[in-house]
Design a protein around this motif. Sequence first.
Motif, mmCIF file in Angstrom:
data_model
loop_
_atom_site.group_PDB
_atom_site.id
_atom_site.type_symbol
_atom_site.label_atom_id
_atom_site.label_comp_id
_atom_site.label_asym_id
_atom_site.label_seq_id
_atom_site.Cartn_x
_atom_site.Cartn_y
_atom_site.Cartn_z
ATOM 1 N N LEU A 177 0.832 -1.206 0.000
ATOM 2 C CA LEU A 177 0.000 0.000 0.000
ATOM 3 C C LEU A 177 0.870 1.261 0.000
ATOM 4 O O LEU A 177 0.518 2.261 -0.626
ATOM 5 N N GLY A 178 2.008 1.213 0.704
ATOM 6 C CA GLY A 178 2.920 2.357 0.692
ATOM 7 C C GLY A 178 3.491 2.600 -0.685
ATOM 8 O O GLY A 178 3.598 3.745 -1.146
ATOM 9 N N LEU A 179 3.874 1.515 -1.375
ATOM 10 C CA LEU A 179 4.356 1.631 -2.757
ATOM 11 C C LEU A 179 3.262 2.183 -3.651
ATOM 12 O O LEU A 179 3.496 3.099 -4.458
ATOM 13 N N LEU A 180 2.044 1.636 -3.518
ATOM 14 C CA LEU A 180 0.924 2.102 -4.337
ATOM 15 C C LEU A 180 0.625 3.569 -4.063
ATOM 16 O O LEU A 180 0.422 4.361 -4.998
ATOM 17 N N LEU A 181 0.622 3.958 -2.786
ATOM 18 C CA LEU A 181 0.344 5.347 -2.433
ATOM 19 C C LEU A 181 1.390 6.281 -3.023
ATOM 20 O O LEU A 181 1.059 7.347 -3.567
ATOM 21 N N SER A 182 2.667 5.888 -2.940
ATOM 22 C CA SER A 182 3.713 6.742 -3.491
ATOM 23 C C SER A 182 3.585 6.879 -5.000
ATOM 24 O O SER A 182 3.743 7.970 -5.557
ATOM 25 N N LEU A 183 3.275 5.769 -5.680
ATOM 26 C CA LEU A 183 3.098 5.829 -7.139
ATOM 27 C C LEU A 183 1.939 6.736 -7.513
ATOM 28 O O LEU A 183 2.038 7.553 -8.445
ATOM 29 N N MET A 184 0.833 6.616 -6.781
ATOM 30 C CA MET A 184 -0.356 7.401 -7.119
ATOM 31 C C MET A 184 -0.132 8.887 -6.853
ATOM 32 O O MET A 184 -0.509 9.742 -7.662
ATOM 33 N N VAL A 185 0.493 9.217 -5.724
ATOM 34 C CA VAL A 185 0.754 10.627 -5.414
ATOM 35 C C VAL A 185 1.693 11.232 -6.459
ATOM 36 O O VAL A 185 1.483 12.356 -6.938
ATOM 37 N N ILE A 186 2.726 10.478 -6.841
ATOM 38 C CA ILE A 186 3.660 10.970 -7.857
ATOM 39 C C ILE A 186 2.953 11.167 -9.194
ATOM 40 O O ILE A 186 3.109 12.207 -9.849
ATOM 41 N N LEU A 187 2.161 10.175 -9.609
ATOM 42 C CA LEU A 187 1.468 10.277 -10.900
ATOM 43 C C LEU A 187 0.506 11.459 -10.925
ATOM 44 O O LEU A 187 0.492 12.245 -11.881
ATOM 45 N N PHE A 188 -0.286 11.611 -9.880
ATOM 46 C CA PHE A 188 -1.268 12.702 -9.848
ATOM 47 C C PHE A 188 -0.568 14.055 -9.781
ATOM 48 O O PHE A 188 -0.971 15.005 -10.450
ATOM 49 N N THR A 189 0.472 14.137 -8.958
ATOM 50 C CA THR A 189 1.202 15.408 -8.859
ATOM 51 C C THR A 189 1.865 15.757 -10.184
ATOM 52 O O THR A 189 1.810 16.910 -10.642
ATOM 53 N N GLN A 190 2.469 14.776 -10.823
ATOM 54 C CA GLN A 190 3.151 14.993 -12.101
ATOM 55 C C GLN A 190 2.171 15.480 -13.168
ATOM 56 O O GLN A 190 2.443 16.442 -13.895
ATOM 57 N N THR A 310 3.338 4.252 -18.117
ATOM 58 C CA THR A 310 2.559 3.047 -18.401
ATOM 59 C C THR A 310 2.914 1.923 -17.433
ATOM 60 O O THR A 310 2.020 1.256 -16.891
ATOM 61 N N ALA A 311 4.206 1.715 -17.207
ATOM 62 C CA ALA A 311 4.620 0.643 -16.294
ATOM 63 C C ALA A 311 4.080 0.882 -14.890
ATOM 64 O O ALA A 311 3.589 -0.055 -14.235
ATOM 65 N N ASN A 312 4.134 2.113 -14.409
ATOM 66 C CA ASN A 312 3.628 2.421 -13.070
ATOM 67 C C ASN A 312 2.130 2.189 -12.965
ATOM 68 O O ASN A 312 1.632 1.675 -11.957
#
Length: 595
Positions: A177-190, A310-312
């Motif tokens: 969940l921590g990995l997923l949360l970090s990916l989602m925050v990065i993607l949305f912020t980006q 795409t990979a993320n």
Amino acid sequence: MAVASATPVTEEAARPMSAGEKKVILASSLGTVFEWYDFYLYGSLAAIIGAQFFSAYPEATRNVFALLAFAAGFLVRPFGALVFGRLGDLVGRKYTFLVTILIMGISTFVVGLLPSYATMNEYGVGWVAPVALLALRMLQGLALGGEYGGAAVYVAEHAPRGRRGFYTAFIQTTATLGLLLSLMVILFTQIYVNANYAPVATTLADGTAGTITPFAAWGWRIPFLVSIVLLGISVWIRLQMQESPAFKKMKEEGTGSKAPLSEAFGQWRNAKWALLALLGLTAGQAVVWYTGQFYALFFLQTILKVDQFTANVLIAWSLILGTGGFLFFGSLSDKIGRKPIILGGCVIAALTFFPLFKALTAAANPDLYAAQQNTQVVVKADPADCSFQFNPVGTAKFTNSCDIAKALLARSAVNYTTEPVAAGTKATVTVAGKEFAAADPAFAKDVGAALTAAGYPTATNPSIVKIAIDPKDGLSNFAKMIDIFTVQKLTIIGILTILVLYVTMVYGPIAAALVELFPTRIRYTSMSLPYHIGNGWFGGLLPATAFAMVAQTGDIYFGLWYPIVIALATAVIGALFIPETKDRDIFTYDEAPTR
């Protein structure tokens, strides 16, 4: 040596979870999710961070230093386990993992505020920025080394008999969940920052003037700064908690250890269980976990040339679909035992990694898969000229002609065979009958052109799976994150989800198994060290080791032998030497368990 008694599962296991138990799980799990979120942010943004803090060096070198700082967080985790494990066994579980989350949260927030090398260099102290970054990264690793053990022990010592596997499985979801949360925050912020703010003028790596995206310039700091909110929530919740009943009972009876480190690791009767926990449980669990989540992401991006966005997104969907497996297998371990699930997961993963990764190649980059079947590539080299290119932190230099040839082909995901030649002969590469000398200055360009002509796809090949985004259209890009309903994308997500389910199988019950393996007086110390050596070192070195094996052999799948061999070794050692512990009474204070 006393024998740890086993307490039969009672009707307590069937009762619903109480409000207090829910609060214990929420407090422990939420904080650990945030710790993993903080830890993974750096890995996901390593290239951008390298450009910010190591800009005094050429691009390749700055990336090396960024990876060094990332690796430092893994390498110090076992030391964090020793420091905070000892503290947890001396002063208590609650206060120790309260300290660890404060260290992690504050360190992460400060990374978001840390001035870049260029800014500090204006005052003549540019070196302060990378040194401070490295120090913060090491603090993160130390904190994580103490956090996991504390959270797992705290939850297990609150859990009713017969439900420890289910309760501690919530802790096991936190890394994913921590990995997923970090990916989602990065993607949305980006997406948001790049769509709403103008590019920033900068000096590029070649010394010319240019621009970079606003996310690369300053937006990357937002995910780090947001962590202060998560820290505040987690600390507030944890302050409401009481010490674990097992630790309080031990303190009341005066049976605590006065020297947890020496008792846990200085006495063979206890130390042998830490060694067996490492070799018979956590080493195999770690390589299955890192293969299913991290190496799968590395394989998609580096080997199969799938773009980062795409990979993320594909990995994120597999995590969403597979995360429930942690609770399922944790609960199942309460019924049939920890060993059958953990060791069974190791065996199943080892037997199926090869077909799954080959299927992933065929689905994600079909032209590459076809080229590997149809194009013959041969490296002719003096065996003495060829090195094993193990380079976990990116600092080693491989300049022999054979190494240059093999590294180029490995980066291009080319399957090749090797033929020995006379001593002293410089290496050559033959592609579809055409030979190229590795010593030629145009070697990389000429081989790349020959591979393309022979059918090897470039990164822009339309057959490679892709979720296309428009940097200027934020709302559209948000919608594209659910644009997965094609046969190609669903097939890839299905394969990745299977790999995640293997992760949940080996990782879901591991906390309960480790907690039950050690007595209360040294439990925090004893379980933390094998866990973090297994996951921080055996797992953390997996991508570098696997790539070196690929380059050595010319087979893009050969690196999978690393997790396969370790997983099978763990299955054998665990089956022979690790006791089944699901019915053990963890409130006993025996020196060590027996089979």
